[in-house]
Motif scaffolding. Structure first.
Motif, PDB file in Angstrom:
ATOM      1  N   TYR A   1       0.709  -5.935   3.335  1.00  0.00           N
ATOM      2  CA  TYR A   1       1.026  -4.546   3.037  1.00  0.00           C
ATOM      3  C   TYR A   1       0.533  -4.172   1.649  1.00  0.00           C
ATOM      4  CZ  TYR A   1       4.248  -4.896   6.969  1.00  0.00           C
ATOM      5  OH  TYR A   1       4.782  -5.086   8.210  1.00  0.00           O
ATOM      6  N   SER A   2       0.167  -2.905   1.484  1.00  0.00           N
ATOM      7  CA  SER A   2      -0.110  -2.386   0.152  1.00  0.00           C
ATOM      8  C   SER A   2       1.234  -2.160  -0.540  1.00  0.00           C
ATOM      9  CB  SER A   2      -0.887  -1.067   0.241  1.00  0.00           C
ATOM     10  OG  SER A   2      -0.058  -0.052   0.787  1.00  0.00           O
ATOM     11  N   LEU A   3       1.203  -1.899  -1.837  1.00  0.00           N
ATOM     12  CA  LEU A   3       2.455  -1.649  -2.555  1.00  0.00           C
ATOM     13  C   LEU A   3       3.133  -0.358  -2.118  1.00  0.00           C
ATOM     14  CD1 LEU A   3       1.851  -2.868  -6.208  1.00  0.00           C
ATOM     15  CD2 LEU A   3       3.130  -3.956  -4.364  1.00  0.00           C
ATOM     16  N   THR A   4       2.409   0.517  -1.433  1.00  0.00           N
ATOM     17  CA  THR A   4       3.010   1.741  -0.915  1.00  0.00           C
ATOM     18  C   THR A   4       3.657   1.522   0.447  1.00  0.00           C
ATOM     19  OG1 THR A   4       0.942   2.459   0.109  1.00  0.00           O
ATOM     20  CG2 THR A   4       1.375   3.198  -2.153  1.00  0.00           C
TER      21      THR A   4
ATOM     22  N   SER B   1      -9.634  -4.298  -4.577  1.00  0.00           N
ATOM     23  CA  SER B   1      -8.856  -4.802  -5.703  1.00  0.00           C
ATOM     24  C   SER B   1      -7.499  -4.125  -5.724  1.00  0.00           C
ATOM     25  CB  SER B   1      -9.580  -4.517  -7.022  1.00  0.00           C
ATOM     26  OG  SER B   1     -10.784  -5.243  -7.080  1.00  0.00           O
ATOM     27  N   GLY B   2      -6.477  -4.904  -6.025  1.00  0.00           N
ATOM     28  CA  GLY B   2      -5.139  -4.342  -6.078  1.00  0.00           C
ATOM     29  C   GLY B   2      -4.085  -5.403  -5.835  1.00  0.00           C
ATOM     30  N   VAL B   3      -2.866  -4.960  -5.659  1.00  0.00           N
ATOM     31  CA  VAL B   3      -1.735  -5.847  -5.419  1.00  0.00           C
ATOM     32  C   VAL B   3      -1.241  -5.611  -4.002  1.00  0.00           C
ATOM     33  CG1 VAL B   3       0.572  -6.511  -6.193  1.00  0.00           C
ATOM     34  CG2 VAL B   3      -1.119  -5.731  -7.860  1.00  0.00           C
TER      35      VAL B   3
END
Length: 51
Positions: A2-5, A30-32
């Motif tokens: 999942y994305s952070l959202t 790129s991301g968390v």
């Protein structure tokens, strides 16, 4: 995964193996992200940082 959202960005059903290893063939920006693994009796979550 999942994305952070909270948006589901990747889903894969896997079978257990003796090595307890999973290979994810996924390309993410790129991301968390939050990796979530679930079994019948347990759930495991881990934050993943992609550079």
């Amino acid at each position: 995964m999942y994305s952070l959202t909270g948006q589901l960005v990747y889903k894969q059903h896997v079978k257990t193996t003796l090595s307890n290893k999973i290979h994810l063939d996924v390309q993410l920006n790129s991301g968390v992200y939050i990796l979530q693994l679930r079994t019948i009796s347990n759930s495991y979550s881990q934050k993943i940082i992609v550079n």
